[in-house]
Design a protein around this motif. Sequence first.
Motif, PDB file in Angstrom:
ATOM      1  N   LEU A 131       0.721  -1.327  -0.017  1.00  0.00           N
ATOM      2  CA  LEU A 131       0.081  -0.002  -0.045  1.00  0.00           C
ATOM      3  C   LEU A 131       0.931   1.079  -0.121  1.00  0.00           C
ATOM      4  N   GLU A 134       4.055   0.022  -3.699  1.00  0.00           N
ATOM      5  CA  GLU A 134       3.815  -0.102  -5.187  1.00  0.00           C
ATOM      6  C   GLU A 134       2.452   0.486  -5.400  1.00  0.00           C
ATOM      7  N   TYR A 135       1.688   0.459  -4.490  1.00  0.00           N
ATOM      8  CA  TYR A 135       0.155   0.914  -4.854  1.00  0.00           C
ATOM      9  C   TYR A 135      -0.198   2.297  -4.290  1.00  0.00           C
ATOM     10  N   LEU A 137      -0.055   5.402  -5.398  1.00  0.00           N
ATOM     11  CA  LEU A 137      -1.062   6.456  -6.093  1.00  0.00           C
ATOM     12  C   LEU A 137      -2.459   6.202  -5.838  1.00  0.00           C
ATOM     13  N   PRO A 138      -2.939   4.649  -6.281  1.00  0.00           N
ATOM     14  CA  PRO A 138      -4.398   4.365  -6.034  1.00  0.00           C
ATOM     15  C   PRO A 138      -4.806   4.803  -4.479  1.00  0.00           C
ATOM     16  N   PHE A 139      -3.858   4.438  -3.395  1.00  0.00           N
ATOM     17  CA  PHE A 139      -4.049   4.618  -2.154  1.00  0.00           C
ATOM     18  C   PHE A 139      -4.353   6.174  -1.929  1.00  0.00           C
ATOM     19  N   GLU A 140      -3.558   7.025  -2.229  1.00  0.00           N
ATOM     20  CA  GLU A 140      -3.711   8.561  -2.294  1.00  0.00           C
ATOM     21  C   GLU A 140      -4.789   9.083  -3.158  1.00  0.00           C
ATOM     22  N   ILE A 141      -5.127   8.276  -4.252  1.00  0.00           N
ATOM     23  CA  ILE A 141      -6.414   8.950  -5.126  1.00  0.00           C
ATOM     24  C   ILE A 141      -7.679   8.635  -4.400  1.00  0.00           C
ATOM     25  N   ALA A 142      -7.555   7.337  -3.644  1.00  0.00           N
ATOM     26  CA  ALA A 142      -8.742   7.118  -2.768  1.00  0.00           C
ATOM     27  C   ALA A 142      -9.020   8.148  -1.590  1.00  0.00           C
ATOM     28  N   VAL A 145     -10.512  11.047  -3.354  1.00  0.00           N
ATOM     29  CA  VAL A 145     -12.111  11.034  -3.417  1.00  0.00           C
ATOM     30  C   VAL A 145     -12.577  11.178  -2.182  1.00  0.00           C
TER      31      VAL A 145
END
Length: 160
Positions: A131, A134-135, A137-142, A145
């Motif tokens: 989290l 590697e991931y 960016l999606p974690f921060e985007i969530a 949002v």
Amino acid sequence: WLLALVTVGGALAVVRTQNMFRAALMLVVSFAGVAGIFALINAEFLAVVQVLIYGGGVAVLVIFAVMVTSDVAEGNRNTRTQPFALLAAGALLVTFVFAIVQAEWDVLPNDLPAPLAGVFVDTPAAIGGLLLNEYVLPFEIAGIVLLAAVVGALALVRER
């Protein structure tokens, strides 16, 4: 015992208070107590998930629902079904207590094979590493949002 008192006290306050906003805040207190109990039994991953998912997400959802409710201060009215609901809750409590007393609590044997024992130790660290590395960016985007949802809900509910 202190965390158990906080958890049960928060849950009782949720049920007993007439103000829905205060009930939502007491729900967060109860969730935090459960997370503390998870931390005490060395289930750190479950404690973090409890705080993030329940303490954060569900509590924010409940508070949004409270914010868009017209008569928050009035609370729930007494109805004819209240005694039946109390009876059903008591029966459920008796069932849970009976199940807890009768259960065998030796969940994991002490002589687990090394690969299986490593799963319980290494998995939460691996998930956290994924989290935050590697991931990320999606974690921060969530997170962005969710922040946008909070700001949008406040803008909708704000009195003009």
